[in-house]
Design a protein around this motif. Structure first.
Motif, short mmCIF file in Angstrom:
data_model
loop_
_atom_site.label_atom_id
_atom_site.label_comp_id
_atom_site.label_asym_id
_atom_site.label_seq_id
_atom_site.Cartn_x
_atom_site.Cartn_y
_atom_site.Cartn_z
N ARG A 1 0.84 -1.21 0.00
CA ARG A 1 0.00 0.00 0.00
C ARG A 1 0.87 1.25 0.00
NH1 ARG A 1 -4.69 -1.71 4.36
NH2 ARG A 1 -6.20 -2.45 2.82
N CYS A 2 1.97 1.23 0.74
CA CYS A 2 2.89 2.37 0.78
C CYS A 2 3.45 2.65 -0.61
CB CYS A 2 4.02 2.09 1.77
SG CYS A 2 5.26 3.40 1.83
N ALA A 3 3.88 1.61 -1.29
CA ALA A 3 4.47 1.79 -2.62
C ALA A 3 3.45 2.37 -3.61
CB ALA A 3 5.01 0.46 -3.14
N ILE A 4 2.23 1.84 -3.58
CA ILE A 4 1.20 2.33 -4.50
C ILE A 4 0.84 3.78 -4.17
CG2 ILE A 4 -1.20 2.04 -5.28
CD1 ILE A 4 0.67 -0.16 -6.33
N ALA A 5 0.71 4.08 -2.88
CA ALA A 5 0.40 5.46 -2.48
C ALA A 5 1.51 6.42 -2.91
CB ALA A 5 0.15 5.53 -0.97
N MET A 6 2.77 6.01 -2.78
CA MET A 6 3.88 6.84 -3.24
C MET A 6 3.80 7.07 -4.74
SD MET A 6 7.05 5.40 -0.92
CE MET A 6 8.32 6.46 -1.61
N ALA A 7 3.50 6.00 -5.48
CA ALA A 7 3.41 6.12 -6.95
C ALA A 7 2.28 7.05 -7.36
CB ALA A 7 3.20 4.73 -7.56
N ARG A 8 1.24 7.13 -6.55
CA ARG A 8 0.09 7.97 -6.86
C ARG A 8 0.23 9.39 -6.31
NH1 ARG A 8 -2.60 5.84 -10.95
NH2 ARG A 8 -3.55 3.84 -10.50
N GLY A 9 1.31 9.64 -5.55
CA GLY A 9 1.49 10.97 -4.98
C GLY A 9 0.63 11.21 -3.76
N PHE B 1 1.03 11.15 -0.45
CA PHE B 1 2.13 11.04 0.48
C PHE B 1 1.70 10.84 1.93
CE2 PHE B 1 3.99 13.69 -3.05
CZ PHE B 1 4.62 12.61 -3.64
N ALA B 2 0.61 11.45 2.37
CA ALA B 2 0.14 11.25 3.75
C ALA B 2 -0.26 9.79 3.94
CB ALA B 2 -1.03 12.18 4.06
N ALA B 3 -0.96 9.23 2.97
CA ALA B 3 -1.35 7.82 3.07
C ALA B 3 -0.10 6.93 3.04
CB ALA B 3 -2.28 7.44 1.92
N ALA B 4 0.86 7.29 2.18
CA ALA B 4 2.10 6.50 2.09
C ALA B 4 2.82 6.50 3.43
CB ALA B 4 3.01 7.07 1.01
N HIS C 1 1.05 4.11 5.80
CA HIS C 1 1.33 2.71 5.46
C HIS C 1 2.77 2.34 5.80
CE1 HIS C 1 -2.58 2.43 3.72
NE2 HIS C 1 -2.31 3.21 2.70
N LEU C 2 3.69 3.29 5.59
CA LEU C 2 5.08 3.04 5.96
C LEU C 2 5.21 2.85 7.46
CD1 LEU C 2 8.09 2.83 5.34
CD2 LEU C 2 8.19 5.33 5.36
N ASP C 3 4.53 3.67 8.23
CA ASP C 3 4.55 3.51 9.68
C ASP C 3 4.03 2.13 10.09
OD1 ASP C 3 5.59 6.05 10.02
OD2 ASP C 3 3.66 6.97 10.51
N ASP C 4 2.94 1.69 9.44
CA ASP C 4 2.39 0.36 9.72
C ASP C 4 3.40 -0.73 9.38
OD1 ASP C 4 -0.02 1.49 10.52
OD2 ASP C 4 -1.04 1.06 8.61
N ALA C 5 4.04 -0.61 8.22
CA ALA C 5 5.01 -1.62 7.80
C ALA C 5 6.20 -1.68 8.76
CB ALA C 5 5.50 -1.32 6.37
N VAL C 6 6.68 -0.53 9.18
CA VAL C 6 7.81 -0.49 10.09
C VAL C 6 7.42 -1.05 11.46
CG1 VAL C 6 9.41 1.04 11.32
CG2 VAL C 6 9.00 1.34 8.88
N ARG C 7 6.23 -0.70 11.93
CA ARG C 7 5.75 -1.23 13.21
C ARG C 7 5.68 -2.76 13.17
NH1 ARG C 7 1.07 -3.00 14.04
NH2 ARG C 7 0.07 -1.82 12.36
N LEU C 8 5.16 -3.30 12.10
CA LEU C 8 5.06 -4.75 11.96
C LEU C 8 6.45 -5.38 11.85
CD1 LEU C 8 2.02 -4.75 9.57
CD2 LEU C 8 2.08 -5.92 11.78
N ALA C 9 7.34 -4.76 11.08
CA ALA C 9 8.70 -5.28 10.94
C ALA C 9 9.42 -5.29 12.28
CB ALA C 9 9.48 -4.47 9.92
N GLY D 1 11.61 6.28 4.08
CA GLY D 1 11.34 7.65 4.50
C GLY D 1 12.14 8.66 3.70
N ALA D 2 13.37 8.31 3.36
CA ALA D 2 14.21 9.19 2.53
C ALA D 2 13.58 9.38 1.16
CB ALA D 2 15.61 8.62 2.40
N LYS D 3 13.12 8.30 0.57
CA LYS D 3 12.50 8.40 -0.75
C LYS D 3 11.22 9.22 -0.67
CE LYS D 3 11.89 7.58 -5.05
NZ LYS D 3 12.66 8.37 -5.99
N LEU D 4 10.42 8.96 0.34
CA LEU D 4 9.17 9.69 0.50
C LEU D 4 9.42 11.18 0.72
CD1 LEU D 4 6.13 9.38 0.60
CD2 LEU D 4 6.32 8.77 3.00
#
Length: 181
Positions: free
Chosen positions: A113-121, A123-126, A129-137, A153-156
């Protein structure tokens, strides 16, 4: 090893698994094929492996095979520049992860979801989703959770035009290889 042999060997393993008629062997052979065709030139082969995995998942009612097939198809669609097709698979991926109820499945959903949100611009949603992914990791899925956060985060940040944050996170990510936690 000789990575040049991966393609032919994965085709051979696929043929053997098909001849054996064992679903578990076919799942493993499809995974081997997907990995052997990881580069840009293998996108068509990976898309084919994804479709076969999805068919096998439906036939066997196997949610893990469905997860892998769906993830592979999303990845291949993105690599082909078809973000619409990739995004159209997200709802089904969410259903599969809900059915599996496993942190690793949730992690795959969040990072996708983070990758798709980033591709769509979006950024808040991305970021969410990144926070969720990192929390799970960080819950034991990947000991490099903070590295994932730093590089994604750097890319975002750079996509949002916050260059200094992107640069700082990228440097943090690079330094992490010199001083692992």
């Amino acid at each position: 090893g000789n990575t040049g042999q991966a393609g032919p060997l994965s085709l051979q393993s696929l043929a053997l698994a098909e001849a054996a008629g064992t679903p578990a062997a076919l799942v493993s052979a499809l995974r081997a094929r997907q990995m052997a065709c990881a580069g840009p030139d293998g996108v068509g082969d990976r898309l084919e492996a994804a479709e076969r995995m999805l068919a096998l998942a439906a036939e066997r009612e196997d949610p893990w095979a469905a997860l892998w097939g769906r993830l592979w198809r999303i990845e291949a669609s993105c690599q082909l520049g078809d973000v619409d097709a990739a995004e159209s698979d997200l709802d089904e991926l969410a259903e599969i992860t809900h059915q599996l109820s496993q942190p690793v499945a949730d992690w795959h959903l969040a990072r996708t979801r983070c990758a798709i949100a980033m591709a769509r611009g979006r950024f808040a949603a991305a970021e969410g989703h990144l926070d969720d992914a990192v929390r799970l990791a960080a819950q034991g899925l990947d000991s490099r959770a903070w590295q994932i956060r730093a590089i994604a985060g750097a890319k975002l940040a750079s996509m949002k035009g916050i260059v200094w944050v992107g640069l700082a996170l990228f440097i943090l990510w690079l330094v992490s290889f010199a001083w692992p936690p």
